[in-house]
Structures are given as structure tokens and as C-alpha cells.
Scaffold this motif. Sequence first.
Motif, PDB file in Angstrom:
ATOM      1  N   ILE A  22       0.843  -1.201   0.000  1.00 38.70           N
ATOM      2  CA  ILE A  22       0.000   0.000   0.000  1.00 38.70           C
ATOM      3  C   ILE A  22       0.878   1.252   0.000  1.00 38.70           C
ATOM      4  O   ILE A  22       0.623   2.201  -0.742  1.00 38.70           O
ATOM      5  CB  ILE A  22      -0.958  -0.014   1.205  1.00 38.70           C
ATOM      6  CG1 ILE A  22      -1.989  -1.120   1.032  1.00 38.70           C
ATOM      7  CG2 ILE A  22      -1.657   1.337   1.368  1.00 38.70           C
ATOM      8  CD1 ILE A  22      -2.795  -1.410   2.265  1.00 38.70           C
ATOM      9  N   LEU A  23       1.925   1.247   0.820  1.00 40.87           N
ATOM     10  CA  LEU A  23       2.819   2.408   0.868  1.00 40.87           C
ATOM     11  C   LEU A  23       3.502   2.616  -0.486  1.00 40.87           C
ATOM     12  O   LEU A  23       3.622   3.748  -0.959  1.00 40.87           O
ATOM     13  CB  LEU A  23       3.869   2.227   1.963  1.00 40.87           C
ATOM     14  CG  LEU A  23       3.352   2.321   3.399  1.00 40.87           C
ATOM     15  CD1 LEU A  23       4.463   1.957   4.385  1.00 40.87           C
ATOM     16  CD2 LEU A  23       2.809   3.699   3.689  1.00 40.87           C
ATOM     17  N   ALA A  24       3.919   1.536  -1.109  1.00 42.96           N
ATOM     18  CA  ALA A  24       4.555   1.646  -2.427  1.00 42.96           C
ATOM     19  C   ALA A  24       3.560   2.183  -3.451  1.00 42.96           C
ATOM     20  O   ALA A  24       3.919   2.999  -4.304  1.00 42.96           O
ATOM     21  CB  ALA A  24       5.093   0.287  -2.866  1.00 42.96           C
ATOM     22  N   ALA A  25       2.322   1.750  -3.359  1.00 40.82           N
ATOM     23  CA  ALA A  25       1.301   2.226  -4.293  1.00 40.82           C
ATOM     24  C   ALA A  25       1.036   3.701  -4.090  1.00 40.82           C
ATOM     25  O   ALA A  25       0.797   4.444  -5.049  1.00 40.82           O
ATOM     26  CB  ALA A  25       0.018   1.430  -4.115  1.00 40.82           C
ATOM     27  N   ASN A  26       1.090   4.156  -2.863  1.00 36.81           N
ATOM     28  CA  ASN A  26       0.868   5.573  -2.578  1.00 36.81           C
ATOM     29  C   ASN A  26       2.019   6.434  -3.109  1.00 36.81           C
ATOM     30  O   ASN A  26       1.816   7.572  -3.507  1.00 36.81           O
ATOM     31  CB  ASN A  26       0.689   5.810  -1.086  1.00 36.81           C
ATOM     32  CG  ASN A  26      -0.642   5.292  -0.581  1.00 36.81           C
ATOM     33  OD1 ASN A  26      -1.593   5.143  -1.351  1.00 36.81           O
ATOM     34  ND2 ASN A  26      -0.714   5.001   0.702  1.00 36.81           N
ATOM     35  N   LYS A  27       3.231   5.879  -3.115  1.00 37.49           N
ATOM     36  CA  LYS A  27       4.383   6.621  -3.631  1.00 37.49           C
ATOM     37  C   LYS A  27       4.393   6.641  -5.155  1.00 37.49           C
ATOM     38  O   LYS A  27       4.903   7.572  -5.755  1.00 37.49           O
ATOM     39  CB  LYS A  27       5.686   5.997  -3.105  1.00 37.49           C
ATOM     40  CG  LYS A  27       5.892   6.221  -1.627  1.00 37.49           C
ATOM     41  CD  LYS A  27       7.157   5.549  -1.148  1.00 37.49           C
ATOM     42  CE  LYS A  27       7.296   5.714   0.354  1.00 37.49           C
ATOM     43  NZ  LYS A  27       8.449   4.975   0.885  1.00 37.49           N
ATOM     44  N   SER A  28       3.862   5.589  -5.753  1.00 39.94           N
ATOM     45  CA  SER A  28       3.802   5.494  -7.222  1.00 39.94           C
ATOM     46  C   SER A  28       2.345   5.255  -7.616  1.00 39.94           C
ATOM     47  O   SER A  28       1.946   4.109  -7.838  1.00 39.94           O
ATOM     48  CB  SER A  28       4.650   4.337  -7.720  1.00 39.94           C
ATOM     49  OG  SER A  28       5.973   4.488  -7.307  1.00 39.94           O
TER      50      SER A  28
END
Length: 102
Positions: A22-28
Motif C-alpha cells: 500500500i505504501l509503495a502504491a501511494n508513492k507510485s
Amino acid sequence: MSERIDHVAEARRLQGGAREIILAANKSPGTLAPHMAAVIMLDDARLEAQLALVEQQRIANLIRAYNALYNSGDREGAVELWNGDIRDAIRATLNDDGGEEQ
């Protein structure tokens, strides 16, 4: 007896992986749809709940074995089971829930 598998810890580890996704998706943005992230989190929560139930059933089975030993006259075996596996399982469960080890 075989070594205890900490299913709750494993489920929490998997849940942490979902959080990283989820954090990676929020960054990209666009790498993971928000609804998919929610599905992952809900599935991990379900898994954790199921594994906690498995651990409760394991404790119930240990207590059932204790009762069978005690009622068959093997009081020494019953006490050994109580002071070993049963006590350890109960303490681990209490510690998983935020209880204090004694």
C-alpha cells in the motif's frame, strides 16, 4: 512434541507486507488500485483471525489430552502436560494479546 508454530506472528508478518504494498502504491500512484490494497488487508485480517482460532483449538486439544491422561490414572503424565505444553500455550496466547508474562 514438535515446536510451536506462531501462526499469529506469521500472519502479522504477511499483513506487514500488505502495508508495504500500500505504501509503495501511494508513492507510485497507479501501481496498485486502492480497492486491491483493501482486499489484501481484509484477507490478511481474515487469515490472522483464522489462525488465532486454530491456536485456541490447539489449546483445547491439549486440555482434552490432559483430561484423558488424568482420568485414565496417568496423573504424572497429566501434570507434565499441564506444566509444559498447556502452560506455555496459554502464556503465549496471553502475551500475544498484550498480557504480561509471569
